[in-house]
Design a protein around this motif. Structure first.
Motif, PDB file in Angstrom:
ATOM      1  N   ALA A 132     -17.319  -3.562  -3.687  1.00  0.00           N
ATOM      2  CA  ALA A 132     -18.450  -4.429  -3.323  1.00  0.00           C
ATOM      3  C   ALA A 132     -18.711  -4.272  -1.794  1.00  0.00           C
ATOM      4  N   LEU A 133     -19.910  -4.307  -1.476  1.00  0.00           N
ATOM      5  CA  LEU A 133     -20.064  -4.471   0.093  1.00  0.00           C
ATOM      6  C   LEU A 133     -21.513  -4.978   0.172  1.00  0.00           C
ATOM      7  N   VAL A 134     -21.361  -6.325   0.766  1.00  0.00           N
ATOM      8  CA  VAL A 134     -22.606  -7.041   0.856  1.00  0.00           C
ATOM      9  C   VAL A 134     -22.855  -7.144   2.460  1.00  0.00           C
ATOM     10  N   GLY A 135     -23.823  -6.841   3.271  1.00  0.00           N
ATOM     11  CA  GLY A 135     -24.036  -6.994   4.424  1.00  0.00           C
ATOM     12  C   GLY A 135     -24.949  -8.047   4.926  1.00  0.00           C
ATOM     13  N   GLY A 136     -25.619  -8.679   4.371  1.00  0.00           N
ATOM     14  CA  GLY A 136     -26.409  -9.785   4.537  1.00  0.00           C
ATOM     15  C   GLY A 136     -27.353 -10.444   3.250  1.00  0.00           C
ATOM     16  N   SER A 137     -28.088 -11.496   3.466  1.00  0.00           N
ATOM     17  CA  SER A 137     -28.648 -12.147   2.375  1.00  0.00           C
ATOM     18  C   SER A 137     -29.499 -11.273   1.684  1.00  0.00           C
ATOM     19  N   ASP A 138     -30.233 -10.326   2.242  1.00  0.00           N
ATOM     20  CA  ASP A 138     -31.291  -9.642   1.728  1.00  0.00           C
ATOM     21  C   ASP A 138     -31.463  -8.321   2.371  1.00  0.00           C
ATOM     22  N   PHE A 139     -31.294  -7.272   1.526  1.00  0.00           N
ATOM     23  CA  PHE A 139     -31.179  -5.933   2.266  1.00  0.00           C
ATOM     24  C   PHE A 139     -32.635  -5.609   2.785  1.00  0.00           C
ATOM     25  N   THR A 140     -33.615  -5.969   1.709  1.00  0.00           N
ATOM     26  CA  THR A 140     -34.971  -5.544   2.137  1.00  0.00           C
ATOM     27  C   THR A 140     -35.340  -6.427   3.335  1.00  0.00           C
ATOM     28  N   ARG A 141     -34.937  -7.375   3.463  1.00  0.00           N
ATOM     29  CA  ARG A 141     -35.401  -8.180   4.679  1.00  0.00           C
ATOM     30  C   ARG A 141     -34.586  -7.988   5.880  1.00  0.00           C
ATOM     31  N   THR A 142     -33.404  -7.825   5.863  1.00  0.00           N
ATOM     32  CA  THR A 142     -32.444  -7.575   6.884  1.00  0.00           C
ATOM     33  C   THR A 142     -31.381  -6.338   6.595  1.00  0.00           C
TER      34      THR A 142
END
Length: 619
Positions: A356-366
């Motif tokens: 898993a790799l999450v780069g922020g709270s919302d990919f679409t927004r940021t």
């Protein structure tokens, strides 16, 4: 009456003489001349018509989408100029080719590429209506038009199409023609061919389609936009009825099966949103681009990743919820400094597979991918590397060091007076207690004792590529590193001292199955197995009795380390549970303080626990 005695001359029948060689040669020459004139006229006509060759048909090799798969082999992304995946007839649901034939060209297997009855019927209808509304095109003609001609509605184009269809029918078998047709035809929503359409509309392969879904797709070729099940359900549903009735007429299905399929509600796939997988897939694209060169949308390859969608969803939810809670606590309105953000990386221990790799709270927004692109001060999550280097140099968890106020003259001649996060000192403490409670002064003194170079060397062996300071600030994590890189540096503690380079992509194949890339795990021994076992126990105690207590509560053994950078600009927690190692980071993109009440234990550790709980549920 006198009778004449004069004899009449005998009558001779004229006989045709056999033709001589000269006459025969003259005739042959004349015939050859006439045929030559005829052929020349035909060739001139063909040249004037500008009828293309059919090499593109016999050597069918269209643009295909690059397809990305998760760890289970399920499709998760498509990168394309034309969204197409070429598959064989045997890779389709058995009724799928038959449904298209029934709907589009029921005499496909009987006519020679042209269905004269259909052409005559269409011609009469066009004359009656005064419009070119019907073309009477066979599947073979549609192949000719799709591959070789424009889509203009003129009688000249139809004449070319007819000639090409006849030539194609003599060159290829019916199944070969049907194979090209089902892979090339446009079916709306950017999808070319039945495989891409099945994934686009239903989120499944063409082999897994049921009768209702097959009939919906088979109704699309006539007008993909008008009969789109996503945009015009009523029209699509009526067209589905037509296809099902044609299949009944051709004896492919029973009337009961047709009625049941028509009553079945449609479950349609969303419009290609990357959703919770966005950050992971963005990094996959970047890495694949570097591996292959060229443009991925024209490569037409198959990329097999280590993405675990259950863990990715768990990570995205944990970071999104954690960011909202943090923003509420910091009461930071959206403005010049924005809102706080988070990142998470989860790696499978000892294999190095990034799950898993999450780069922020919302990919679409940021879409900025903080898990790999943000380089932030590691703070105290770097300390385990300092203590591991100390244990490698014959110190032990019970070795003692004095936690007291110190002043060190820097290279600029000014004094450096580091302090503990709490502002208090604790006198003589063991290395174990110093790590468990994250005291700063003991870490600096340990680094003074063993030297900077052994720690730098160990960090490099653990996979940290960032620039490492050559001074004592290294003990407090004064190194800018990405969450993924810092998380992977903890793998040696679980893997008998072996460091493994984290990887997202497992292999890359061409569309026809040729191997372009296969991951070869990069391993090296960073610390001894004995040191790894000691560090593992110390990290477990960080949760059970130290700064990481907010991460406690999971069944089985968990361990980890909190981290807080200078002025509380960054909050970290990196920990392990079973075979998963996960790192969590929070901070502001503009690098301002999170606030005096925030730290790794309060800000990041609870989110790590939330992720691990969700991860256990997903499994």
């Amino acid at each position: 009456m006198a009778v004449s005695t004069k004899k009449s001359a005998p009558t001779h029948r004229r006989r045709n003489k056999p033709w001589g060689e000269k006459q025969i040669m003259t005739l042959l020459f004349s015939v050859a001349f006439v045929l030559s004139l005829f052929l020349a006229a035909v060739l001139a006509g063909f040249h004037h018509l500008d009828i293309p060759g059919i090499r593109n048909v016999s050597h069918y090799n269209p643009l295909q989408a690059t397809v990305v798969y998760d760890r289970q082999g399920a499709e998760v992304d498509r990168i394309f100029v034309e969204n197409r995946t070429v598959i064989g007839l045997d890779q389709m649901a058995p009724l799928l080719p038959k449904a298209f034939v029934a709907a589009e060209d029921s005499r496909f297997y009987e006519h020679p590429g042209l269905d004269f009855l259909s052409v005559l019927r269409a011609l009469i209808n066009n004359i009656r209506t005064g419009r070119k509304s019907q073309g009477g095109s066979t599947i073979t003609q549609q192949v000719a038009k799709g591959l070789l001609l424009s889509s203009e509605k003129t009688y000249l184009r139809k004449f070319k199409e007819a000639i090409l269809a006849w030539r194609i029918d003599t060159l290829l078998s019916k199944d070969e023609i049907l194979f090209i047709y089902l892979n090339h035809i446009y079916l709306g929503s950017g999808a070319y061919g039945v495989e891409a359409a099945a994934q686009t509309y239903f989120g499944k392969s063409a082999a897994a389609l049921d009768l209702a879904e097959i009939a919906l797709l088979a109704g699309l070729p006539q007008a993909p936009s008008r009969y789109s099940p996503r945009d015009h359900w009523s029209a699509a549903h009526e067209r589905q009825r037509y296809v099902l009735n044609r299949m009944v007429d051709d004896g492919l299905i029973s009337a009961d099966e047709a009625r049941q399929a028509h009553r079945q509600p449609a479950t349609l796939q969303g419009q290609g949103a990357v959703g919770d997988n966005g950050y992971y897939l963005a990094e996959v694209r970047r890495r694949a681009q570097n591996m292959l060169g060229g443009s991925l949308d024209r490569a037409g390859v198959r990329i097999y990743t280590n993405l675990d969608r259950g863990l990715q969803l768990a990570g995205q939810k944990a970071i999104t919820d954690g960011t909202l809670r943090l923003a509420a606590r910091t009461a930071g309105p959206v403005g010049r400094d924005g809102t706080p953000e988070g990142a998470l990386a989860c790696v499978e221990a000892c294999s190095g597979r990034v799950r898993a790799l999450v780069g922020g709270s919302d990919f679409t927004r940021t879409p900025f991918n903080r898990s790999v692109q943000a380089k932030r001060p590691a703070g105290s999550v770097f300390k385990p590397l300092v203590y591991a280097a100390a244990l490698e140099r014959r110190l032990s968890p019970q070795s003692r060091v004095v936690d007291e106020a110190i002043s060190i003259t820097g290279a600029d001649g000014r004094p450096w007076r580091p302090r503990n996060f709490s502002g208090r000192f604790h006198g003589s403490v063991t290395l174990a207690d110093a790590l468990i409670h994250s005291y700063n002064i003991p870490a600096i003194k340990v680094l003074q004792q063993i030297g900077v170079k052994p720690v730098q060397r160990l960090a490099r062996q653990a996979g940290i590529s960032a620039e490492l300071p050559p001074d004592l600030s290294l003990a407090l994590g004064a190194v800018d590193v990405s969450p993924l890189e810092m998380t992977a540096a903890y793998l040696p503690f679980l893997c008998d001292g072996t460091a493994v380079q984290p990887r997202l992509i497992e292999r890359i194949d061409t569309a026809d199955g040729q191997r372009l890339y296969r991951a070869q795990p990069e391993r090296q021994q960073a610390i001894s197995a004995a040191t790894a076992a000691q560090m593992r126990q110390l990290l477990i105690r960080v949760i059970t009795e130290g700064t990481g207590s907010a991460a406690a509560g999971l069944p089985g053994l968990s361990g980890g380390k909190t981290g807080t950078s200078d002025a509380t600009r960054d909050a970290w927690f990196i920990g392990f549970h079973e075979q998963l190692v996960a790192g969590v980071w929070f901070g502001f993109d503009r690098n301002r303080s999170l606030g005096g009440d925030e730290n790794g234990g309060r800000t990041a550790a609870p989110v790590w626990l939330d992720f691990m709980r969700r991860a256990l549920d997903s499994r």
